[in-house]
Every structure is written in C-alpha cells, then in structure tokens.
Write an enzyme that holds these catalytic residues in place. Sequence first.
Site, PDB file in Angstrom:
ATOM      1  N   TYR A  52      17.918  41.856  42.810  1.00  0.00           N
ATOM      2  CA  TYR A  52      18.541  41.868  41.048  1.00  0.00           C
ATOM      3  C   TYR A  52      19.129  39.993  41.276  1.00  0.00           C
ATOM      4  CZ  TYR A  52      23.805  40.687  39.234  1.00  0.00           C
ATOM      5  OH  TYR A  52      25.057  40.100  38.986  1.00  0.00           O
ATOM      6  N   HIS A  82      28.714  30.945  31.443  1.00  0.00           N
ATOM      7  CA  HIS A  82      29.743  31.220  32.593  1.00  0.00           C
ATOM      8  C   HIS A  82      30.763  30.799  32.186  1.00  0.00           C
ATOM      9  CE1 HIS A  82      27.455  34.466  32.835  1.00  0.00           C
ATOM     10  NE2 HIS A  82      28.228  35.564  34.131  1.00  0.00           N
ATOM     11  N   ASN A 194      28.374  33.515  42.168  1.00  0.00           N
ATOM     12  CA  ASN A 194      29.407  34.889  42.871  1.00  0.00           C
ATOM     13  C   ASN A 194      29.797  34.156  43.947  1.00  0.00           C
ATOM     14  OD1 ASN A 194      27.313  37.725  43.402  1.00  0.00           O
ATOM     15  ND2 ASN A 194      29.127  37.080  41.750  1.00  0.00           N
ATOM     16  N   TYR A 277      75.070  37.069  55.371  1.00  0.00           N
ATOM     17  CA  TYR A 277      73.997  37.247  55.386  1.00  0.00           C
ATOM     18  C   TYR A 277      72.644  35.524  55.323  1.00  0.00           C
ATOM     19  CZ  TYR A 277      74.908  41.822  55.492  1.00  0.00           C
ATOM     20  OH  TYR A 277      75.879  42.818  56.293  1.00  0.00           O
ATOM     21  N   ARG A 280      73.488  33.526  58.595  1.00  0.00           N
ATOM     22  CA  ARG A 280      73.629  34.245  59.969  1.00  0.00           C
ATOM     23  C   ARG A 280      72.269  35.571  60.006  1.00  0.00           C
ATOM     24  NH1 ARG A 280      76.538  40.082  60.503  1.00  0.00           N
ATOM     25  NH2 ARG A 280      77.668  39.431  58.721  1.00  0.00           N
ATOM     26  N   PHE A 326      31.369  39.452  47.165  1.00  0.00           N
ATOM     27  CA  PHE A 326      31.753  38.509  46.105  1.00  0.00           C
ATOM     28  C   PHE A 326      33.838  39.409  45.593  1.00  0.00           C
ATOM     29  CE2 PHE A 326      29.555  41.642  43.718  1.00  0.00           C
ATOM     30  CZ  PHE A 326      29.974  42.027  42.953  1.00  0.00           C
ATOM     31  N   GLU A 411      31.504  45.802  35.926  1.00  0.00           N
ATOM     32  CA  GLU A 411      32.343  45.382  36.449  1.00  0.00           C
ATOM     33  C   GLU A 411      33.491  46.374  36.052  1.00  0.00           C
ATOM     34  OE1 GLU A 411      31.681  41.489  36.286  1.00  0.00           O
ATOM     35  OE2 GLU A 411      29.463  41.843  36.931  1.00  0.00           O
TER      36      GLU A 411
END
Length: 499
Positions: A52, A82, A194, A277, A280, A326, A411
């Site tokens: 792959y 991409h 990746n 608060y 404190r 990834f 995915e």
Amino acid sequence: MVILTGNTLTLAEIKKVLFEKEKVEPTEESMLAVKESYNAVKRIVEEERVIYGINTGFGKFSDVLINQKDVKDLQLNLIRSHACGVGEPFPESVSRAMLLLRANALLKGFSGARPIIIERLLELVNREIHPVIPQQGSLGASGDLAPLSHLALVLVGEGEVFYKGKRRPSIEVLMEEGLTPLTLEAKEGLALINGTQAMTAMGVVAYLEAEKLAYQSELIAAVTMEGLNGIIDAFNEKIHLARGYQQQVDTAKRIRAYLSGSQLITKQGEIRVQDAYSIRCIPQVHGASWQALDYVKEKLEIEMNAATDNPLVFDEGESVISGGNFHGQPIALAMDFMKIAVAELANISERRIERLVNPQLNDLPPFLSPEPGLQSGAMILQYCAAALVSENKTLAHPASVDSIPSSANQEDHVSMGTIAARHAYQIIQNANNVLSIELICALQAAEFKGVEKMADKTKAFYLEARKIVPSITKDRIFSKDTEACSTWLKKLDINSFML
C-alpha cells in the site's frame, strides 16, 4: 544547535528552534536508518511486491495496482490532489514547527524516504523558508493530509512560502537559495503527508503560549488580591497538602511567594472571614488547569517523536505493515483538554475583574473610575472580558467527539484533532486578552490602595506594567491598552518575578 534523532526532541528544544532560531541537524546514526529504510522501499519496487502507498492507490483506491513506471507520478499526483486546504495560513511558527516535526518523524527510519528529503526539510528550517499552509481542511486521520500536502509542495518547487517577511512562490525562493526542487520517489509523497504534524505543531505552539499564560495568570491574580485586600489564609500550605494535588500545592506556593511582605493582603476576620471563590479557590482552579497542561505536555512530547505515517517499514523491508498511527485521537483529546483548561483560567479571571469593578463587591471607586458618572472607567472592559469568555465556551466544545466518514467510508472514523488544536490556540489568544484586562483593572485597584504597600514582587511587576499601561486618570480608548498589555505579556519573561 539542536540535534535530531527521531526519538529525543523536547518542548524546550523545539522552543529554541521556533523562537530563538536555533539551527538543527540530524545525527549520522538516524540518517543511516533513513537510508536503510529507503533501500528497503527501493527493493520492494524492483521486486514488484504489492505494498500500500508504494505501488497502489490511496484510501479507497488501495486495491488499484500502479505500474512501476508510474510510481513517481503517483507521489506527485498525491501531493497536488491533496493540497486543497482553505482559510488563512497557519502562523509561521506553526509552519516552521511542521517542517521540524516531519523531519524528526522521518528520522526514525520507518518511512522509506531518502535522506535528501530530511536534509531539505531541515534546510528550510535553517534558512527560515516557511511553507504557506492553509489552516482548514484536515480531518486529523489519515494524518493531516491537506496541510502537509501544502508543506510537501515546497519540496517539489510548487506552492508558496513566507521568506524574509514576504509571501512568494516557492520556486523563486528555492532558486535564490540554490536549492533544486526534488522529484519524489516511491512512498515519499505519502511519507510526507501521512502524519499528525499539523495538529502537533499547532498544539506545540499553543501549549508554549498556554504555559506562559498560566504562570502569568497567578501573578496577575496576586495583584488583584492586593487590590481587593484578599485573605492569604486560604493559601496556607496545610490546606493544599490536605487535598493532595501537587499542582494545587505549587500554585498556592507561588501566590504566597508573590505576596510575601504585602501590607495589602489580610488575615481571615480582619475585614471579612472568607473571600469569594474566584479569590479563595485560585489554587484549586488554576491547579486543575495545570494538571491538564501537564497531561498535554506529556502527549505532545510523545507525538513529537512518533512514527505516524502508513505503512511503516520494519526489518529492512521484510515487514511493511499497514496500521493507523496517523490517527490523531491522542492529540485531539489533549487539545480539547487544553481548551477547557485555558478557558477556565479566563473564566475565573473574568469573575475577578467583576469583583474589581463592581462597587457592590468592593470598597473601590465604582468601575475604578477617576470621576464616577462623568467617567465610565473600566466598566466596559468587563463587558469585553465577558464576551471573550463566552466565545471561549463555544470554542471549548470538544472537536474530538465529532467524526465524519471519508474516502467512500474506508476512513470511517476521524479525530478532528487539527480543529481542536486551532480552537485551543484561539482560546489562548482570548484568554490572554482577558488576563490583560484583569491586569489593567488590578493595577488601578492596587494604585487606589497604595503601591507602597504592595509586596516586593508584585510592586516590581506593577512598575513594569505601568510602563505599558498608564494609570487611568480619565477615560480613553481602552482597546489600545488591552492590545499593548496583551502583546507585552506574550513577550514577558516571568521568571524574573518568580525568583
């Protein structure tokens, strides 16, 4: 010089590279591992083994076999297709961190890239050539594909860079610097994109700012306590040891140190028995944020030295294993945690601002005005702080609980970690402005109560801050004060006040 091994990079070292322009170089041993990994990929291509990302398509196209003669085109096509990010570019510090972190990941020797790829990434760091990388478009699984593709474009002479204060075409700058564009070989495009380096880089820059802000929030809170004649008993070490959180103990200790010798703080029962608060519970609230920040630091330093691409090459190429390193879930959760932690520092700061300006809650002039009624003083500064903390509450919604399937459902679960990191950075910027507003108000309150009665450390801080924010003698455009104070705090070395 910062030396990279792929395994030992620290936040302290990355801080030097990002903000002190420290040079970087790899060790010979790590580069040898890179070369061996590349040779393994080269053999795989020559033997036409189906692996792959080396000789197959990507994502849903993982079952499409690529002819050996097209392997280089496959990598370039990957980068170009991409590189589809949108939005404003990441800050240059983040782009610089992405270069450094991607080089460090490749130096682990599991990615199959040539040594020249790492050398070129580090050349860009050392020559301060920073890719223009749009902030939006990453799902944070299959890595930060879109942002890292814009980074990878620069290596092949495409895309744009920031160089010497200008945004320019990459090819022009590479030519000026004598750097020949690279031709990507098998797996190198995938090895470059990746990974989790966009979310991690944004996370590192955000964390470094958050850590500084958290320390400053304590010193600013100490000045507020003086302006309100706060009760020091709540910071007694016995209380905090009784609960057992070290970060809470440490916060109380730093507050006590800042206020040592102050004539403006009080004991319980002198003016009132207990503070609200927001005064404190400073050690409890700030201490809890420190716990979260410590968690974030731990995860970032692991991820900075992680192999996060796919597949990974082991045993000189005998094992090339597809997995999911990834996936950005560890950093996504950490960034969401940091969002909440910093948002809370701003939330409690805004409540202290209210106590400084509200005449029903203090014995100071209403809204710290020099002429109440005619002059509004700090009235609307509190409005601004309230708006910022309200915005933070929307940004603090966890990005990591969302997921949208992609690549035709191959995915099918993603981290949204880069969104979480970007939102964390925005929250930190908002929190910095809230704390700036608290400081402006605290300075004025302390002035009304008597600067000469302040503790040595808070007085020294007051005098430095007054060089940036003058006393409020009449109404003026306070946005300028907030901006000046915010910029000053980002540059301030608080260590001189912590000694």
